[in-house]
Scaffold this active site. Structure first.
Site, PDB file in Angstrom:
ATOM      1  CB  SER A  63      -0.968  -0.041   0.966  1.00  0.00           C
ATOM      2  OG  SER A  63      -0.475   0.398   2.377  1.00  0.00           O
ATOM      3  CB  CYS A  64       4.562   1.597   0.707  1.00  0.00           C
ATOM      4  SG  CYS A  64       5.814   2.913   0.059  1.00  0.00           S
ATOM      5  CB  THR A  65       2.635   6.665  -2.807  1.00  0.00           C
ATOM      6  OG1 THR A  65       0.921   5.988  -2.634  1.00  0.00           O
ATOM      7  CG2 THR A  65       2.651   6.851  -4.221  1.00  0.00           C
TER       8      THR A  65
END
Length: 127
Positions: A11-13
Site C-alpha cells: 500500500s506504499c505509494t
C-alpha cells in the site's frame, strides 16, 4: 553480481512507483514484503553498511511507529537498533533496494538508474 532485493509494502505509494519503474526498465528483482519478510540481522547490518547517513537514511522518522517510541534512538547500540527494527519494521523507510553493493531508499529515480544500470534484461522473445 547479487540479485536486486526490493523490500516493499503493497500500500506504499513510493513502493508501487518504484516497482512500476523497475518493471518498465526490465530489471530483475526479488520482492520481499517488508513487514512479513523483515530483513534479518545480517541483512540490516549490510543495509546500514551501505548508507551514507547511517540510521537516519533508513529510519522513517515521520511514521506513527517512530513517534510512539519511548526510547531515544540515538542512545541505542547498533545491535539494539537492529533488534528494535526487526521487531518494529514499520520504523524503516520504504522501499529499500540493494544489490549488496549499493542502496536506494524511497522512490529515487537517480538512485534507481545508478543501482540498475548494469542490470538490463537481455531476454528477447522471438515469435
Amino acid at each position: 553480481m547479487d540479485q536486486l532485493k526490493f523490500f516493499s509494502y503493497p500500500s506504499c505509494t513510493s513502493c508501487r512507483r518504484t516497482k512500476s519503474w523497475l518493471k518498465e526498465q526490465g530489471v530483475q528483482f526479488k520482492e520481499r514484503h517488508l513487514f512479513k519478510e523483515t530483513p534479518d540481522k545480517e541483512e540490516l547490518t549490510q543495509i546500514l553498511s551501505l548508507t551514507t547517513e547511517g540510521i537516519d537514511e533508513i529510519l522513517a522518522t515521520r511514521s506513527k511507529e517512530f513517534k510512539s517510541l519511548e526510547v531515544d534512538i540515538n542512545s541505542l547500540t547498533l545491535n539494539e537498533f537492529i533488534d528494535l527494527v526487526m521487531k518494529k519494521p514499520k520504523l524503516l523507510k520504504r522501499p529499500i533496494l540493494t544489490d549488496g553493493k549499493k542502496l536506494v531508499v524511497g522512490y529515487d529515480v537517480e538512485g534507481l538508474h545508478s543501482i540498475t544500470k548494469h542490470k538490463p534484461d537481455w531476454t528477447f522473445k522471438i515469435s
